[in-house]
Design an enzyme around this catalytic site. Structure first.
Site, PDB file in Angstrom:
ATOM      1  N   TRP A 122     -71.598   7.801 -19.132  1.00 56.57           N
ATOM      2  CA  TRP A 122     -71.630   6.543 -18.380  1.00 56.57           C
ATOM      3  C   TRP A 122     -72.947   6.362 -17.636  1.00 56.57           C
ATOM      4  CZ3 TRP A 122     -68.298   2.369 -17.765  1.00 56.57           C
ATOM      5  CH2 TRP A 122     -67.079   2.459 -18.439  1.00 56.57           C
ATOM      6  N   TYR A 143     -68.363  -1.117 -20.694  1.00 58.07           N
ATOM      7  CA  TYR A 143     -68.147   0.205 -21.265  1.00 58.07           C
ATOM      8  C   TYR A 143     -69.464   0.951 -21.434  1.00 58.07           C
ATOM      9  CZ  TYR A 143     -63.269  -1.035 -22.347  1.00 58.07           C
ATOM     10  OH  TYR A 143     -61.945  -1.402 -22.258  1.00 58.07           O
ATOM     11  N   ARG A 177     -59.820  -8.448 -16.014  1.00 61.25           N
ATOM     12  CA  ARG A 177     -58.903  -8.156 -14.917  1.00 61.25           C
ATOM     13  C   ARG A 177     -58.639  -9.431 -14.112  1.00 61.25           C
ATOM     14  NH1 ARG A 177     -55.947  -3.329 -13.973  1.00 61.25           N
ATOM     15  NH2 ARG A 177     -57.076  -1.620 -14.955  1.00 61.25           N
ATOM     16  N   SER A 228     -56.432  -9.761 -20.093  1.00 58.36           N
ATOM     17  CA  SER A 228     -56.084  -8.345 -20.027  1.00 58.36           C
ATOM     18  C   SER A 228     -55.494  -8.076 -18.651  1.00 58.36           C
ATOM     19  CB  SER A 228     -57.334  -7.489 -20.253  1.00 58.36           C
ATOM     20  OG  SER A 228     -57.020  -6.115 -20.262  1.00 58.36           O
ATOM     21  N   ASN A 229     -54.402  -7.333 -18.619  1.00 55.03           N
ATOM     22  CA  ASN A 229     -53.770  -6.921 -17.357  1.00 55.03           C
ATOM     23  C   ASN A 229     -53.216  -8.094 -16.551  1.00 55.03           C
ATOM     24  OD1 ASN A 229     -54.599  -4.026 -17.595  1.00 55.03           O
ATOM     25  ND2 ASN A 229     -56.638  -4.934 -17.462  1.00 55.03           N
ATOM     26  N   LEU A 274     -52.200   6.165 -26.424  1.00 54.00           N
ATOM     27  CA  LEU A 274     -51.978   7.598 -26.623  1.00 54.00           C
ATOM     28  C   LEU A 274     -51.955   8.357 -25.295  1.00 54.00           C
ATOM     29  CD1 LEU A 274     -54.259   8.174 -29.734  1.00 54.00           C
ATOM     30  CD2 LEU A 274     -51.762   8.306 -29.683  1.00 54.00           C
ATOM     31  N   GLY A 306     -54.198   9.085 -23.260  1.00 50.01           N
ATOM     32  CA  GLY A 306     -55.261  10.071 -23.121  1.00 50.01           C
ATOM     33  C   GLY A 306     -54.966  11.401 -23.776  1.00 50.01           C
ATOM     34  N   GLY A 331     -58.116   4.365 -28.209  1.00 49.62           N
ATOM     35  CA  GLY A 331     -59.297   4.569 -27.379  1.00 49.62           C
ATOM     36  C   GLY A 331     -60.208   5.675 -27.848  1.00 49.62           C
ATOM     37  N   ARG A 343     -58.816  12.403 -34.470  1.00 45.70           N
ATOM     38  CA  ARG A 343     -57.706  11.752 -33.763  1.00 45.70           C
ATOM     39  C   ARG A 343     -57.435  10.363 -34.336  1.00 45.70           C
ATOM     40  NH1 ARG A 343     -56.982  11.305 -27.847  1.00 45.70           N
ATOM     41  NH2 ARG A 343     -54.810  11.475 -28.445  1.00 45.70           N
TER      42      ARG A 343
END
Length: 305
Positions: free
Chosen positions: A7, A41, A113, A142-143, A212, A214, A267, A273
């Site tokens: 990040w 992101y 958001r 979203s949310n 999932l 995480g 994600g 995965r």
């Protein structure tokens, strides 16, 4: 979200582009053709790395759908982060996303958001401009709760296409709100009751972020695991062995068994995965009510009332 390196790193390198390519190839190999982004992101690096892939392969954009999100401002220089769904922020956010992704349009834009200072009419004007300019082809959120979506919809030029929410076997409040109607424990869940029903009635796609959890039940170990977590991990592994599939397919299959037609947003950027999710749809279709409720009750740590 996992693309583009750390990040706080100032940039990305060739290895991050190669990692992104491997993730995209793994997704395409099992039929995943929609890719979810957000302007924040990795502080924009996730979109930029994906844009490098689109520049590498001129055919890729025509084979996939792209969606991204705007509306969160990260704190800069030690300042506070905040939400911003002003018309100007939406327009600027989309232009930045298109530039980083090296594309002319988004198939779907999501408002990331709920913003307490949101002006629905101002948002509607900005969305109308983006649609008219061809910068986006659909709008979603979203949310957001049913009430928030309805208030916004009154000012939008097109119907809302999607609502992306945190839904998983671990974050099972959406199921709790159903079974706990007229029960004292109903106040213990924060999921906005009626949201999935609202989406079904309005034709709004329900997307699940962190489906999932995480990796909580499919390989990740943590010192904070509860007795319910450990029991659920064991149950998921047992069911995966019995069905000759992967734990990820069991966890996702549980979501897909729900009649809301939930679309999980995977994600992980790990090719292994991603590949492990390949049989989730088939697992969900074959999951019995007894299996579904056994997973649900084990994850919540107690029986339904």
């Amino acid at each position: 979200m996992g693309l583009g390196g750390a990040w706080d790193a100032p940039g990305y390198g060739p290895e991050h582009i190669d990692d992104a390519a491997a993730a995209v190839e793994a997704a395409l190999a099992i039929g995943m053709t929609r890719f979810d982004h957000a302007d924040i992101y990795r502080r924009g690096k996730a979109e930029s790395v994906f844009g490098e892939l689109l520049a590498r392969d001129a055919t890729l954009r025509g084979r996939i759908q792209l969606q991204s999100k705007v509306g969160i401002r990260l704190g800069e220089g030690g300042g506070f982060g905040h939400y911003d769904l002003s018309g100007r922020a939406i327009l600027e956010g989309v232009q930045g996303t298109l530039r980083r992704l090296r594309t002319d349009y988004l198939d779907l834009l999501l408002l990331h958001r709920p913003d307490p200072l949101l002006d629905p009419a101002e948002v509607g004007d900005a969305v109308g401009r983006l649609l008219a300019d061809g910068a986006i082809r659909a709008i979603g959120v979203s949310n957001m709760s049913a009430a928030q979506m309805d208030a916004l919809q009154d000012h939008l030029p097109v119907p809302l296409a999607a609502d992306q929410l945190e839904l998983s076997l671990a974050h099972h409040g959406f199921a709790d709100t159903t079974v706990l109607v007229n029960h004292a424990d109903g106040v213990l869940t924060s999921f906005p009751h009626g949201t999935l029903e609202h989406c079904a009635r309005r034709g709004i796609e329900v997307q699940a972020w962190s489906p999932l959890a995480g990796g909580r039940y499919s390989g990740r170990t943590t010192a904070k695991a509860t007795d319910a977590d450990r029991a659920t991990t064991a149950l998921v592994a047992e069911m995966a062995a019995a069905k000759n599939t992967e734990p990820e397919a069991i966890v996702l299959g549980w979501l897909l068994r729900h009649p809301a037609r939930i679309v999980p947003v995977i994600g992980s950027a790990n090719p292994r995965r991603i590949a492990a999710c390949a049989e989730a749809e088939a697992v969900g279709a074959s999951m019995t009510r007894e299996e579904w409720f056994t997973l649900f009750q084990t994850a919540r740590g107690k029986r339904v009332p």
